[in-house]
Design an enzyme around this catalytic site. Structure first.
Site, PDB file in Angstrom:
ATOM      1  N   GLY A  16       0.956  -1.225  -0.133  1.00 29.57           N
ATOM      2  CA  GLY A  16       0.048   0.015  -0.036  1.00 29.57           C
ATOM      3  C   GLY A  16       0.834   1.227  -0.086  1.00 29.57           C
ATOM      4  O   GLY A  16       0.561   2.002   0.929  1.00 29.57           O
ATOM      5  N   SER A  18       1.268   3.438  -2.643  1.00 26.14           N
ATOM      6  CA  SER A  18       1.332   4.191  -4.033  1.00 26.14           C
ATOM      7  C   SER A  18       0.527   5.584  -3.478  1.00 26.14           C
ATOM      8  O   SER A  18       0.682   6.543  -4.237  1.00 26.14           O
ATOM      9  CB  SER A  18       0.386   3.688  -4.984  1.00 26.14           C
ATOM     10  OG  SER A  18      -0.969   3.349  -4.290  1.00 26.14           O
ATOM     11  N   GLY A  20      -0.399   8.161   0.467  1.00 28.35           N
ATOM     12  CA  GLY A  20      -0.557   8.172   1.977  1.00 28.35           C
ATOM     13  C   GLY A  20       0.884   7.780   2.523  1.00 28.35           C
ATOM     14  O   GLY A  20       1.998   8.104   1.917  1.00 28.35           O
ATOM     15  N   ARG A  41      -3.215  -1.308  -5.685  1.00 31.75           N
ATOM     16  CA  ARG A  41      -4.119  -2.074  -6.587  1.00 31.75           C
ATOM     17  C   ARG A  41      -4.438  -1.208  -8.083  1.00 31.75           C
ATOM     18  O   ARG A  41      -4.342  -1.631  -9.273  1.00 31.75           O
ATOM     19  CB  ARG A  41      -5.430  -2.246  -6.029  1.00 31.75           C
ATOM     20  CG  ARG A  41      -5.489  -3.186  -5.015  1.00 31.75           C
ATOM     21  CD  ARG A  41      -6.645  -3.282  -4.335  1.00 31.75           C
ATOM     22  NE  ARG A  41      -6.858  -2.000  -3.654  1.00 31.75           N
ATOM     23  CZ  ARG A  41      -8.113  -1.540  -2.919  1.00 31.75           C
ATOM     24  NH1 ARG A  41      -8.777  -2.426  -2.674  1.00 31.75           N
ATOM     25  NH2 ARG A  41      -7.980  -0.410  -2.399  1.00 31.75           N
ATOM     26  N   ASP A  66      -3.375  -6.774  -5.240  1.00 29.78           N
ATOM     27  CA  ASP A  66      -4.310  -6.699  -3.901  1.00 29.78           C
ATOM     28  C   ASP A  66      -3.893  -7.702  -2.926  1.00 29.78           C
ATOM     29  O   ASP A  66      -3.823  -9.121  -3.077  1.00 29.78           O
ATOM     30  CB  ASP A  66      -5.686  -7.251  -4.674  1.00 29.78           C
ATOM     31  CG  ASP A  66      -6.660  -7.136  -3.397  1.00 29.78           C
ATOM     32  OD1 ASP A  66      -6.385  -7.086  -2.177  1.00 29.78           O
ATOM     33  OD2 ASP A  66      -7.712  -7.033  -4.009  1.00 29.78           O
ATOM     34  N   SER A 143      -0.630  -0.273  12.459  1.00 29.95           N
ATOM     35  CA  SER A 143      -1.848  -0.429  12.990  1.00 29.95           C
ATOM     36  C   SER A 143      -2.446   0.997  13.618  1.00 29.95           C
ATOM     37  O   SER A 143      -2.057   2.205  13.093  1.00 29.95           O
ATOM     38  CB  SER A 143      -2.112  -1.240  14.398  1.00 29.95           C
ATOM     39  OG  SER A 143      -3.220  -1.413  14.896  1.00 29.95           O
ATOM     40  N   TYR A 157     -13.015  -2.206  11.698  1.00 40.19           N
ATOM     41  CA  TYR A 157     -11.744  -1.470  11.367  1.00 40.19           C
ATOM     42  C   TYR A 157     -10.833  -2.048  12.747  1.00 40.19           C
ATOM     43  O   TYR A 157      -9.952  -2.397  12.603  1.00 40.19           O
ATOM     44  CB  TYR A 157     -12.041  -0.146  11.508  1.00 40.19           C
ATOM     45  CG  TYR A 157     -10.458   0.522  11.136  1.00 40.19           C
ATOM     46  CD1 TYR A 157      -9.757   0.355   9.968  1.00 40.19           C
ATOM     47  CD2 TYR A 157     -10.155   1.390  11.981  1.00 40.19           C
ATOM     48  CE1 TYR A 157      -8.672   0.899   9.590  1.00 40.19           C
ATOM     49  CE2 TYR A 157      -8.961   2.092  11.528  1.00 40.19           C
ATOM     50  CZ  TYR A 157      -8.250   1.997  10.650  1.00 40.19           C
ATOM     51  OH  TYR A 157      -6.952   2.702  10.523  1.00 40.19           O
ATOM     52  N   LYS A 161      -7.602  -4.425  12.995  1.00 38.74           N
ATOM     53  CA  LYS A 161      -6.331  -3.834  13.492  1.00 38.74           C
ATOM     54  C   LYS A 161      -6.129  -4.728  14.828  1.00 38.74           C
ATOM     55  O   LYS A 161      -4.664  -5.023  14.972  1.00 38.74           O
ATOM     56  CB  LYS A 161      -6.476  -2.602  13.574  1.00 38.74           C
ATOM     57  CG  LYS A 161      -6.758  -1.742  12.299  1.00 38.74           C
ATOM     58  CD  LYS A 161      -5.381  -1.992  11.529  1.00 38.74           C
ATOM     59  CE  LYS A 161      -5.238  -1.004  10.156  1.00 38.74           C
ATOM     60  NZ  LYS A 161      -4.024  -1.101   9.346  1.00 38.74           N
TER      61      LYS A 161
HETATM   62  N1  LIG Z   1      -4.087   8.029   7.797  1.00 42.06           N
HETATM   63  C1  LIG Z   1      -4.580   8.018   9.213  1.00 42.06           C
HETATM   64  O1  LIG Z   1      -5.079   8.768   9.838  1.00 42.06           O
HETATM   65  C2  LIG Z   1      -4.460   6.393   9.725  1.00 42.06           C
HETATM   66  C3  LIG Z   1      -4.367   6.382  11.134  1.00 42.06           C
HETATM   67  C4  LIG Z   1      -4.217   5.428  11.646  1.00 42.06           C
HETATM   68  C5  LIG Z   1      -3.454   4.179  10.947  1.00 42.06           C
HETATM   69  N2  LIG Z   1      -3.537   4.402   9.706  1.00 42.06           N
HETATM   70  C6  LIG Z   1      -3.317   3.218   8.640  1.00 42.06           C
HETATM   71  O2  LIG Z   1      -2.083   3.339   8.131  1.00 42.06           O
HETATM   72  C7  LIG Z   1      -2.229   2.872   6.785  1.00 42.06           C
HETATM   73  C8  LIG Z   1      -2.149   3.659   5.572  1.00 42.06           C
HETATM   74  O3  LIG Z   1      -3.007   4.623   5.730  1.00 42.06           O
HETATM   75  P1  LIG Z   1      -3.319   6.059   4.785  1.00 42.06           P
HETATM   76  O4  LIG Z   1      -4.101   6.896   5.175  1.00 42.06           O
HETATM   77  O5  LIG Z   1      -1.790   6.145   4.209  1.00 42.06           O
HETATM   78  O6  LIG Z   1      -4.214   5.249   3.446  1.00 42.06           O
HETATM   79  P2  LIG Z   1      -4.305   5.771   1.853  1.00 42.06           P
HETATM   80  O7  LIG Z   1      -3.879   6.941   1.702  1.00 42.06           O
HETATM   81  O8  LIG Z   1      -5.815   5.622   1.662  1.00 42.06           O
HETATM   82  O9  LIG Z   1      -3.227   4.788   1.283  1.00 42.06           O
HETATM   83  C9  LIG Z   1      -3.590   3.218   1.270  1.00 42.06           C
HETATM   84  C10 LIG Z   1      -2.607   2.587   0.375  1.00 42.06           C
HETATM   85  O10 LIG Z   1      -2.864   1.343   0.404  1.00 42.06           O
HETATM   86  C11 LIG Z   1      -3.321   0.691  -0.774  1.00 42.06           C
HETATM   87  N3  LIG Z   1      -4.123  -0.436  -0.839  1.00 42.06           N
HETATM   88  C12 LIG Z   1      -5.465  -0.290  -0.108  1.00 42.06           C
HETATM   89  N4  LIG Z   1      -6.100  -1.555  -0.400  1.00 42.06           N
HETATM   90  C13 LIG Z   1      -5.074  -2.287  -0.781  1.00 42.06           C
HETATM   91  C14 LIG Z   1      -5.337  -3.626  -1.031  1.00 42.06           C
HETATM   92  N5  LIG Z   1      -6.275  -4.577  -0.714  1.00 42.06           N
HETATM   93  N6  LIG Z   1      -4.027  -4.411  -1.657  1.00 42.06           N
HETATM   94  C15 LIG Z   1      -3.023  -3.523  -2.018  1.00 42.06           C
HETATM   95  N7  LIG Z   1      -2.929  -2.252  -1.794  1.00 42.06           N
HETATM   96  C16 LIG Z   1      -4.027  -1.613  -1.112  1.00 42.06           C
HETATM   97  C17 LIG Z   1      -3.645   2.164  -1.748  1.00 42.06           C
HETATM   98  O11 LIG Z   1      -3.562   1.762  -2.932  1.00 42.06           O
HETATM   99  P3  LIG Z   1      -5.114   1.360  -4.062  1.00 42.06           P
HETATM  100  O12 LIG Z   1      -6.222   2.005  -3.418  1.00 42.06           O
HETATM  101  O13 LIG Z   1      -4.683   1.736  -5.363  1.00 42.06           O
HETATM  102  O14 LIG Z   1      -4.875  -0.378  -4.020  1.00 42.06           O
HETATM  103  C18 LIG Z   1      -2.847   3.131  -1.194  1.00 42.06           C
HETATM  104  O15 LIG Z   1      -1.626   2.876  -1.835  1.00 42.06           O
HETATM  105  C19 LIG Z   1      -3.509   2.094   6.901  1.00 42.06           C
HETATM  106  O16 LIG Z   1      -3.014   0.502   7.169  1.00 42.06           O
HETATM  107  C20 LIG Z   1      -4.152   2.602   7.963  1.00 42.06           C
HETATM  108  O17 LIG Z   1      -5.057   1.890   8.484  1.00 42.06           O
HETATM  109  C21 LIG Z   1      -3.989   5.464   9.100  1.00 42.06           C
END
Ligand SMILES: NC(=O)c1ccc[n+]([C@@H]2O[C@H](COP(=O)([O-])OP(=O)(O)OC[C@H]3O[C@@H](n4cnc5c(N)ncnc54)[C@H](OP(=O)(O)O)[C@@H]3O)[C@@H](O)[C@H]2O)c1
Length: 273
Positions: A16, A18, A20, A41, A66, A143, A157, A161
């Site tokens: 994941g 690509s 964030g 993906r 995926d 997480s 969710y 986690k």
């Molecule tokens: N942002 C927050 O506030 C926050 C807080 C606590 C924890 N987290 C955790 O940190 C991690 C990253 O979060 P983020 O906010 O950076 O998310 P994000 O910006 O939505 O990015 C998610 C990344 O994961 C990829 N992805 C999603 N589903 C996938 C799948 N089935 N297979 C392969 N790749 C997949 C997406 O690309 P595609 O959609 O193209 O597949 C994207 O590259 C997550 O595990 C999230 O739970 C985030």
């Protein structure tokens, strides 16, 4: 050894990545000299990130796929080994946000959130394990604060986690003698990509509403992830809210329950249902 020296020429796979936090981590570790393997993906987003890393002279391998599909996970690990003949670090970051009270959450939404956030990390870790044992490397799980307790309005969710905590704890003991490092990092509210989508209770994806809480930058979260690998930390909780939550759960659990009851009452006003 300095952190830069530590990561130089290490093969690091960030699922994941690509967008964030995963993308910020790929850039940071790539700038430290790691060979980064990126995944997502959506091919167009992955390609865009690849070009950005290329411009920064980062050695990068693209792995579209995926994580909720075990065959695709095996294929991605095989591809890394074919390219580099080793794997030093796996960062299980791919994940989706989701909300919904248990009574409203469709079975399909459960399948998606658990399939990606939990099983995606299980499959990838399973196929990466022999290579990481060989390199005496690291597996890190990304997480969230909702991964430490059952968050009302976010049971799917939280389940996805909290399962990572169980896996990390078991692996830390089972694999200690193999020289493998297993770490977990509980991330607090972080700046999102514009137009970030999350899973709604009916199993469809819609835009994440504006969140008012103070947010960490993706770059700071990436630095914390790098430190978990470099220092071989078992468990790290980020943000002031996260630290208060940890302290509250240990010493004032009744207060945490009160806050969760308020969160349950506030839930209905937070999302466009
Ligand atoms: N942002 C927050 O506030 C926050 C807080 C606590 C924890 N987290 C955790 O940190 C991690 C990253 O979060 P983020 O906010 O950076 O998310 P994000 O910006 O939505 O990015 C998610 C990344 O994961 C990829 N992805 C999603 N589903 C996938 C799948 N089935 N297979 C392969 N790749 C997949 C997406 O690309 P595609 O959609 O193209 O597949 C994207 O590259 C997550 O595990 C999230 O739970 C985030």
């Amino acid at each position: 050894m300095e952190m830069k020296e530590f990561f130089k020429d290490k093969v690091v796979f960030i699922t994941g990545s690509s967008k964030g936090i995963g993308k910020a981590t790929a850039i940071l570790l790539g700038q430290h000299g790691a060979k980064v393997c990126i995944n997502g993906r959506n091919i167009a987003s992955l390609e865009e990130t690849y070009r950005e890393l290329e411009k920064k002279n980062i050695t990068c391998l693209r792995l579209p796929g995926d994580v909720s599909d075990s065959n695709q996970c095996r294929g991605m690990i095989d591809r890394i080994i074919k390219e580099y003949d080793r794997l030093d670090v796996l960062i299980n970051n791919a994940g989706i946000g989701s909300h919904g009270k248990f009574s409203d959450l469709a079975v399909d939404a459960w399948d998606q959130v658990v399939g990606i956030n939990l099983m995606g990390s299980v499959y990838m870790s399973k196929y990466a394990l022999p290579h990481l044992i060989k390199s005496k490397g690291s597996i890190v799980f990304i997480s969230t604060l909702a991964g430490k307790l059952g968050m009302p309005g976010h049971s799917g969710y939280s389940v996805s986690k909290m399962g990572l905590s169980a896996l990390a704890q078991a692996m830390q003991i089972e694999l200690k003698d193999e020289g493998l490092h297993t770490g977990i990092i509980y991330v607090g509210f972080t700046e999102n990509e514009e137009n970030k989508q999350i899973l709604y209770p009916d199993g469809t994806y819609r835009k994440l509403p504006e969140r008012k809480q103070k947010k960490a930058s993706r770059e700071d979260v990436a630095k914390a992830i790098a430190r978990v690998v470099y220092k071989r930390k078992k468990s790290v909780t980020l943000s002031t809210v996260g630290k208060l939550q940890t302290y509250g759960l240990r010493f004032f659990p009744f207060m945490v329950k009160m806050i969760l009851r308020k969160a349950n009452r506030d839930y209905d006003t937070m999302y466009d249902q």
